[in-house]
Structure formats: C-alpha cells, structure tokens
Write a protein that holds these residues in place. Structure first.
Motif, PDB file in Angstrom:
ATOM      1  N   LEU A  38      -3.973  -7.706 -31.342  1.00 29.79           N
ATOM      2  CA  LEU A  38      -3.628  -8.970 -30.689  1.00 29.79           C
ATOM      3  C   LEU A  38      -4.577 -10.048 -31.182  1.00 29.79           C
ATOM      4  O   LEU A  38      -5.796  -9.875 -31.129  1.00 29.79           O
ATOM      5  N   VAL A  39      -4.019 -11.142 -31.676  1.00 32.56           N
ATOM      6  CA  VAL A  39      -4.814 -12.284 -32.116  1.00 32.56           C
ATOM      7  C   VAL A  39      -4.724 -13.371 -31.056  1.00 32.56           C
ATOM      8  O   VAL A  39      -3.626 -13.717 -30.605  1.00 32.56           O
ATOM      9  N   ILE A  40      -5.875 -13.893 -30.657  1.00 33.41           N
ATOM     10  CA  ILE A  40      -5.911 -15.017 -29.724  1.00 33.41           C
ATOM     11  C   ILE A  40      -6.140 -16.269 -30.564  1.00 33.41           C
ATOM     12  O   ILE A  40      -7.238 -16.518 -31.057  1.00 33.41           O
ATOM     13  N   ALA A  41      -5.076 -17.020 -30.768  1.00 31.09           N
ATOM     14  CA  ALA A  41      -5.135 -18.236 -31.581  1.00 31.09           C
ATOM     15  C   ALA A  41      -5.583 -19.406 -30.715  1.00 31.09           C
ATOM     16  O   ALA A  41      -5.534 -19.352 -29.487  1.00 31.09           O
ATOM     17  N   GLU A  42      -5.992 -20.455 -31.372  1.00 37.06           N
ATOM     18  CA  GLU A  42      -6.450 -21.645 -30.668  1.00 37.06           C
ATOM     19  C   GLU A  42      -5.672 -22.851 -31.184  1.00 37.06           C
ATOM     20  O   GLU A  42      -5.385 -22.941 -32.382  1.00 37.06           O
ATOM     21  N   GLN A  43      -5.353 -23.752 -30.285  1.00 29.87           N
ATOM     22  CA  GLN A  43      -4.630 -24.970 -30.660  1.00 29.87           C
ATOM     23  C   GLN A  43      -5.246 -26.164 -29.971  1.00 29.87           C
ATOM     24  O   GLN A  43      -5.927 -26.023 -28.954  1.00 29.87           O
ATOM     25  N   LYS A  44      -4.999 -27.315 -30.549  1.00 32.07           N
ATOM     26  CA  LYS A  44      -5.405 -28.568 -29.911  1.00 32.07           C
ATOM     27  C   LYS A  44      -4.243 -29.527 -30.048  1.00 32.07           C
ATOM     28  O   LYS A  44      -3.781 -29.803 -31.162  1.00 32.07           O
ATOM     29  N   GLY A  87      -0.705  -2.178 -39.140  1.00 32.15           N
ATOM     30  CA  GLY A  87      -0.032  -2.090 -37.846  1.00 32.15           C
ATOM     31  C   GLY A  87       0.514  -3.423 -37.398  1.00 32.15           C
ATOM     32  O   GLY A  87       0.294  -4.457 -38.029  1.00 32.15           O
ATOM     33  N   PRO A  88       1.231  -3.403 -36.289  1.00 30.80           N
ATOM     34  CA  PRO A  88       1.832  -4.638 -35.784  1.00 30.80           C
ATOM     35  C   PRO A  88       0.782  -5.618 -35.263  1.00 30.80           C
ATOM     36  O   PRO A  88      -0.256  -5.209 -34.747  1.00 30.80           O
ATOM     37  N   VAL A  89       1.084  -6.889 -35.424  1.00 28.43           N
ATOM     38  CA  VAL A  89       0.202  -7.961 -34.966  1.00 28.43           C
ATOM     39  C   VAL A  89       0.995  -8.866 -34.040  1.00 28.43           C
ATOM     40  O   VAL A  89       2.092  -9.310 -34.377  1.00 28.43           O
ATOM     41  N   LYS A  90       0.429  -9.126 -32.869  1.00 29.94           N
ATOM     42  CA  LYS A  90       0.969 -10.136 -31.965  1.00 29.94           C
ATOM     43  C   LYS A  90      -0.047 -11.264 -31.898  1.00 29.94           C
ATOM     44  O   LYS A  90      -1.254 -11.034 -31.999  1.00 29.94           O
ATOM     45  N   VAL A  91       0.449 -12.491 -31.721  1.00 29.86           N
ATOM     46  CA  VAL A  91      -0.418 -13.659 -31.624  1.00 29.86           C
ATOM     47  C   VAL A  91      -0.148 -14.357 -30.300  1.00 29.86           C
ATOM     48  O   VAL A  91       1.011 -14.578 -29.937  1.00 29.86           O
ATOM     49  N   ALA A  92      -1.221 -14.686 -29.592  1.00 29.91           N
ATOM     50  CA  ALA A  92      -1.097 -15.423 -28.337  1.00 29.91           C
ATOM     51  C   ALA A  92      -1.817 -16.756 -28.483  1.00 29.91           C
ATOM     52  O   ALA A  92      -2.837 -16.857 -29.160  1.00 29.91           O
ATOM     53  N   VAL A  93      -1.273 -17.777 -27.839  1.00 33.46           N
ATOM     54  CA  VAL A  93      -1.898 -19.093 -27.842  1.00 33.46           C
ATOM     55  C   VAL A  93      -1.817 -19.644 -26.426  1.00 33.46           C
ATOM     56  O   VAL A  93      -0.806 -19.507 -25.752  1.00 33.46           O
ATOM     57  N   ALA A  94      -2.922 -20.239 -25.965  1.00 32.57           N
ATOM     58  CA  ALA A  94      -3.005 -20.714 -24.585  1.00 32.57           C
ATOM     59  C   ALA A  94      -3.239 -22.216 -24.536  1.00 32.57           C
ATOM     60  O   ALA A  94      -3.773 -22.803 -25.468  1.00 32.57           O
ATOM     61  N   GLY A  95      -2.842 -22.813 -23.429  1.00 30.11           N
ATOM     62  CA  GLY A  95      -3.063 -24.232 -23.211  1.00 30.11           C
ATOM     63  C   GLY A  95      -1.965 -24.829 -22.357  1.00 30.11           C
ATOM     64  O   GLY A  95      -1.208 -24.113 -21.695  1.00 30.11           O
ATOM     65  N   ALA A  96      -1.856 -26.151 -22.375  1.00 28.20           N
ATOM     66  CA  ALA A  96      -0.805 -26.854 -21.642  1.00 28.20           C
ATOM     67  C   ALA A  96       0.548 -26.414 -22.185  1.00 28.20           C
ATOM     68  O   ALA A  96       0.714 -26.218 -23.384  1.00 28.20           O
ATOM     69  N   ALA A 121       4.361 -17.216 -39.173  1.00 24.80           N
ATOM     70  CA  ALA A 121       3.523 -16.112 -39.648  1.00 24.80           C
ATOM     71  C   ALA A 121       4.309 -14.807 -39.555  1.00 24.80           C
ATOM     72  O   ALA A 121       5.203 -14.660 -38.729  1.00 24.80           O
ATOM     73  N   ALA A 122       3.956 -13.863 -40.390  1.00 22.71           N
ATOM     74  CA  ALA A 122       4.615 -12.547 -40.381  1.00 22.71           C
ATOM     75  C   ALA A 122       3.977 -11.682 -39.294  1.00 22.71           C
ATOM     76  O   ALA A 122       3.161 -10.808 -39.574  1.00 22.71           O
ATOM     77  N   VAL A 123       4.342 -11.962 -38.042  1.00 27.36           N
ATOM     78  CA  VAL A 123       3.804 -11.217 -36.901  1.00 27.36           C
ATOM     79  C   VAL A 123       4.955 -10.679 -36.061  1.00 27.36           C
ATOM     80  O   VAL A 123       6.077 -11.187 -36.120  1.00 27.36           O
TER      81      VAL A 123
END
Length: 140
Positions: free
Chosen positions: A7-13, A33-42, A56-58
């Motif tokens: 699991l990748v925790i991505a960051e955004q602005k 192996g499989p990759v999931k990406v999460a991004v948090a915020g408003a 992305a290839a996730v």
C-alpha cells in the motif's frame, strides 16, 4: 520480493500529486505483487488526485476524502491512515518522503505496533532496506 500487497500512501496538495508520491509508487512496484495507492485530503482535491493516480499501473486507487482531512493535522492523518492500513492489511506500506509524512508516519507505526524504516533509498529483499548515513557518505 514477496508477491503480497503493498500500500502506497500518496500525498497531494490542492489535487496535484507530488513527485515524492510518484517515486514511492515506483519503489512499491519494484517490490513485486499488487500495489494499491491511497491519497487523503479534502474530498474535491482527493478526487482530482485520484484521477491523476489512476494513470499509474496499480491495482486500485483509494480516495480518503473527508472534511476533517482538509487541512493537515498529524492526528487526523494518523487516524485515517491507521484505519486504512488496518482495513487493507498490506504486507508493506510505502510513504512518500516528505516533511508531512515524517511528521505522522512514526505515529501510524506506533499506533499499529509496527516497525518503520525511514529514508530508504533501496530495497534488497522483503526485510533488507538501504538508507544513507553520515550525510550520504555511507549506505547502511
């Protein structure tokens, strides 16, 4: 590398995914192996960032959009990310290398009673990570 979920925790602005997040995704993809990406915020910003991350290839992009995450607070992000990690049960979690992450990632690790390896520049196998020491003069 083991072929279990990362699991990748991505960051955004303001809806834009930062470069460190793309680097974290690339590192996770190299782990196998499989990759999931999460991004948090408003919610609105996360939706825009999720669209960008979908290129992305996730396996999946997870949008953690909530009004409580509109402005960054270590407590808010710790709670949201720890709950996500508990729900997803990944074998590894990769965070983007940013000041924000350096603030809350150790709290997430402590809350989940997990080990944390920071400032990783290479991955040798599932349990051997490389980081620089002494201002980049030595790799350990």
């Amino acid at each position: 590398m083991a072929s279990s979920l990362t699991l990748v925790i991505a960051e955004q602005k303001d809806g834009a995914v930062n470069r460190a997040s793309w680097e974290a995704i690339a590192a996770a993809q190299q782990m196998g192996g499989p990759v999931k990406v999460a991004v948090a915020g408003a919610a609105a910003h996360v939706a825009t960032a999720a669209q960008e991350l979908a290129t992305a290839a996730v396996a999946e992009v997870i949008a953690l959009g909530h009004d409580a995450l509109t402005g960054y607070t270590a407590d808010g992000f710790t709670q949201a990310v720890a709950a996500l990690i508990t729900a997803e049960a990944p074998s590894h979690v990769v965070f983007a290398h940013t000041y924000q992450t350096r603030d809350y990632a150790p709290r997430v690790a402590a809350r989940l009673d997990r080990a944390i390896a920071t400032d990783v520049i290479a991955i040798k196998d599932a349990s051997l990570y490389v980081r620089q020491m002494f201002q980049g003069k030595v790799n350990a």
